[in-house]
Motif scaffolding. Structure first.
Motif, PDB file in Angstrom:
ATOM      1  N   ALA A  68       0.849   6.970  -0.636  1.00  0.00           N
ATOM      2  CA  ALA A  68       1.617   8.158  -1.026  1.00  0.00           C
ATOM      3  C   ALA A  68       0.787   9.049  -1.944  1.00  0.00           C
ATOM      4  CB  ALA A  68       2.914   7.741  -1.721  1.00  0.00           C
ATOM      5  N   ALA A  69       0.091   8.440  -2.904  1.00  0.00           N
ATOM      6  CA  ALA A  69      -0.740   9.213  -3.817  1.00  0.00           C
ATOM      7  C   ALA A  69      -1.898   9.871  -3.071  1.00  0.00           C
ATOM      8  CB  ALA A  69      -1.269   8.312  -4.928  1.00  0.00           C
ATOM      9  N   ALA A  70      -2.522   9.116  -2.163  1.00  0.00           N
ATOM     10  CA  ALA A  70      -3.661   9.653  -1.421  1.00  0.00           C
ATOM     11  C   ALA A  70      -3.237  10.799  -0.509  1.00  0.00           C
ATOM     12  CB  ALA A  70      -4.324   8.542  -0.608  1.00  0.00           C
ATOM     13  N   MET A  71      -2.157  10.613   0.253  1.00  0.00           N
ATOM     14  CA  MET A  71      -1.716  11.657   1.167  1.00  0.00           C
ATOM     15  C   MET A  71      -1.170  12.861   0.414  1.00  0.00           C
ATOM     16  SD  MET A  71      -2.615  10.659   4.094  1.00  0.00           S
ATOM     17  CE  MET A  71      -1.815  11.909   5.103  1.00  0.00           C
ATOM     18  N   GLY A  72      -0.535  12.609  -0.733  1.00  0.00           N
ATOM     19  CA  GLY A  72      -0.050  13.719  -1.543  1.00  0.00           C
ATOM     20  C   GLY A  72      -1.201  14.584  -2.009  1.00  0.00           C
ATOM     21  N   MET A  73      -2.303  13.952  -2.384  1.00  0.00           N
ATOM     22  CA  MET A  73      -3.476  14.698  -2.841  1.00  0.00           C
ATOM     23  C   MET A  73      -4.159  15.424  -1.685  1.00  0.00           C
ATOM     24  SD  MET A  73      -6.859  13.239  -4.807  1.00  0.00           S
ATOM     25  CE  MET A  73      -7.313  12.232  -3.371  1.00  0.00           C
ATOM     26  N   LEU A  74      -4.228  14.770  -0.528  1.00  0.00           N
ATOM     27  CA  LEU A  74      -4.964  15.341   0.599  1.00  0.00           C
ATOM     28  C   LEU A  74      -4.190  16.419   1.346  1.00  0.00           C
ATOM     29  CD1 LEU A  74      -6.476  12.052   2.061  1.00  0.00           C
ATOM     30  CD2 LEU A  74      -7.736  13.875   0.915  1.00  0.00           C
TER      31      LEU A  74
ATOM     32  N   TYR B 246       0.788  -1.233   0.000  1.00  0.00           N
ATOM     33  CA  TYR B 246       0.000   0.000   0.000  1.00  0.00           C
ATOM     34  C   TYR B 246       0.818   1.280   0.000  1.00  0.00           C
ATOM     35  CZ  TYR B 246      -3.835  -3.135   0.866  1.00  0.00           C
ATOM     36  OH  TYR B 246      -4.754  -4.144   0.738  1.00  0.00           O
ATOM     37  N   GLY B 247       2.139   1.162  -0.051  1.00  0.00           N
ATOM     38  CA  GLY B 247       2.975   2.355   0.012  1.00  0.00           C
ATOM     39  C   GLY B 247       2.695   3.356  -1.093  1.00  0.00           C
ATOM     40  N   SER B 248       2.628   2.887  -2.321  1.00  0.00           N
ATOM     41  CA  SER B 248       2.410   3.798  -3.450  1.00  0.00           C
ATOM     42  C   SER B 248       1.020   4.405  -3.415  1.00  0.00           C
ATOM     43  CB  SER B 248       2.624   3.062  -4.776  1.00  0.00           C
ATOM     44  OG  SER B 248       3.956   2.629  -4.894  1.00  0.00           O
ATOM     45  N   TYR B 249       0.030   3.579  -3.069  1.00  0.00           N
ATOM     46  CA  TYR B 249      -1.346   4.083  -2.994  1.00  0.00           C
ATOM     47  C   TYR B 249      -1.471   5.167  -1.926  1.00  0.00           C
ATOM     48  CZ  TYR B 249      -6.260   4.406  -1.838  1.00  0.00           C
ATOM     49  OH  TYR B 249      -7.508   4.898  -1.566  1.00  0.00           O
TER      50      TYR B 249
ATOM     51  N   GLY C 179      -0.543  17.210   0.490  1.00  0.00           N
ATOM     52  CA  GLY C 179       0.670  17.680  -0.170  1.00  0.00           C
ATOM     53  C   GLY C 179       1.917  16.985   0.319  1.00  0.00           C
ATOM     54  N   ASP C 180       1.780  16.050   1.262  1.00  0.00           N
ATOM     55  CA  ASP C 180       2.926  15.314   1.794  1.00  0.00           C
ATOM     56  C   ASP C 180       2.731  13.822   1.536  1.00  0.00           C
ATOM     57  OD1 ASP C 180       5.047  14.221   3.121  1.00  0.00           O
ATOM     58  OD2 ASP C 180       4.462  14.924   5.124  1.00  0.00           O
ATOM     59  N   PRO C 181       3.278  13.289   0.450  1.00  0.00           N
ATOM     60  CA  PRO C 181       3.083  11.872   0.128  1.00  0.00           C
ATOM     61  C   PRO C 181       3.767  10.917   1.103  1.00  0.00           C
ATOM     62  CG  PRO C 181       4.707  12.842  -1.341  1.00  0.00           C
ATOM     63  CD  PRO C 181       4.117  13.976  -0.554  1.00  0.00           C
ATOM     64  N   ASN C 182       4.674  11.429   1.926  1.00  0.00           N
ATOM     65  CA  ASN C 182       5.418  10.559   2.847  1.00  0.00           C
ATOM     66  C   ASN C 182       4.788  10.467   4.230  1.00  0.00           C
ATOM     67  OD1 ASN C 182       7.482  10.126   0.895  1.00  0.00           O
ATOM     68  ND2 ASN C 182       8.304  12.149   1.367  1.00  0.00           N
ATOM     69  N   ASP C 183       3.672  11.133   4.437  1.00  0.00           N
ATOM     70  CA  ASP C 183       3.033  11.151   5.749  1.00  0.00           C
ATOM     71  C   ASP C 183       2.360   9.811   6.037  1.00  0.00           C
ATOM     72  OD1 ASP C 183       1.544  11.566   7.995  1.00  0.00           O
ATOM     73  OD2 ASP C 183       0.293  13.156   7.168  1.00  0.00           O
ATOM     74  N   ARG C 184       2.821   9.130   7.092  1.00  0.00           N
ATOM     75  CA  ARG C 184       2.195   7.885   7.536  1.00  0.00           C
ATOM     76  C   ARG C 184       1.871   7.923   9.027  1.00  0.00           C
ATOM     77  NH1 ARG C 184       2.751   7.874   2.941  1.00  0.00           N
ATOM     78  NH2 ARG C 184       3.249   6.184   1.488  1.00  0.00           N
ATOM     79  N   ASP C 185       1.992   9.099   9.652  1.00  0.00           N
ATOM     80  CA  ASP C 185       1.831   9.160  11.097  1.00  0.00           C
ATOM     81  C   ASP C 185       0.959  10.304  11.592  1.00  0.00           C
ATOM     82  OD1 ASP C 185       3.798   7.058  12.343  1.00  0.00           O
ATOM     83  OD2 ASP C 185       4.893   7.999  10.708  1.00  0.00           O
ATOM     84  N   SER C 186       0.509  11.154  10.702  1.00  0.00           N
ATOM     85  CA  SER C 186      -0.318  12.269  11.143  1.00  0.00           C
ATOM     86  C   SER C 186      -1.694  11.769  11.565  1.00  0.00           C
ATOM     87  CB  SER C 186      -0.478  13.289  10.016  1.00  0.00           C
ATOM     88  OG  SER C 186      -1.293  12.741   8.983  1.00  0.00           O
TER      89      SER C 186
END
Length: 205
Positions: A48-54, A43-46, A56-63
């Motif tokens: 990344a795309a979702a968080m980038g859209m929401l 799910y990393g790529s998915y 602007g930070d595709p690397n966010d996995r902890d907010s």
């Protein structure tokens, strides 16, 4: 018999490395096929795309946004994929933090998992010290860890080591500096046989 084996633990403990090290010996010891299902790989790529859209930070996995809206769908998809493999006779090694699920004992709840009594369940909790985990996270340089490192005091509040009743049936593995004997002992516990199993394949270090 198929097997569903979870490798759980906080970031930097070496869950994926441990699962990759054991999958070959597990296939030899059980004479059955296994697949490796890593949450970040699936799910990393998915995400990344979702968080980038929401955000602007595709690397966010902890907010809070990720934890509230994407964490649960990732895990449900991970378990769905594991069940598909189990139905085909392929055992599964599932890798992910799953700390909330360990706290709530969900990984031992067959109804919640959607697996029957014919599936052997094992849950491995991979741990190391906070200092060692922090050093490993910094060293690996994964962009997905940026939020953790920038908010370490906040993130460290989510770290814990299971104790008491939480450890019932939980296979604890200290991954700070394991020796060959430690890998072999864990392998035997996952397979569910005594340590002195004749012909057990050595685990490469």
């Amino acid at each position: 018999m198929t097997r569903l084996v979870f490798f759980c633990g906080h970031a930097g403990t070496g869950k994926t490395t441990l699962a990759k090290k054991l999958i070959g010996p597990l296939m030899k010891a059980t004479a059955s096929p296994f697949c490796l299902l890593d949450k970040d790989t699936l799910y990393g790529s998915y995400s990344a795309a979702a968080m980038g859209m929401l955000t602007g930070d595709p690397n966010d996995r902890d907010s809070p946004l990720f934890l509230e809206h994407l964490r649960e769908p990732e895990y449900r998809g991970l378990l769905d994929t594991a069940r598909d493999n189990l139905a085909l006779g392929v055992s599964a090694l599932v890798v992910g933090p799953l700390s909330r699920e360990v706290r709530e004992r969900r990984l031992f709840d067959r109804a919640w998992l959607g697996v029957d009594a014919n599936v052997a369940l094992r849950v491995v909790w991979v741990h190391t010290s906070e200092e060692t985990a922090h050093q490993r996270i910094v060293a690996r340089g994964n962009p997905n860890d940026a939020y953790k490192l920038a908010h370490w005091d906040e993130y460290r509040q989510r770290r814990f080591v299971p104790s008491g009743d939480l450890c019932e049936d939980l296979l604890m593995f200290d991954n700070t500096a394991p020796a060959a004997a430690d890998y072999e002992a864990l392998l035997a516990r996952i397979v569910g046989e005594p340590l002195a199993v004749s012909g057990m394949p050595p685990v490469p270090v």
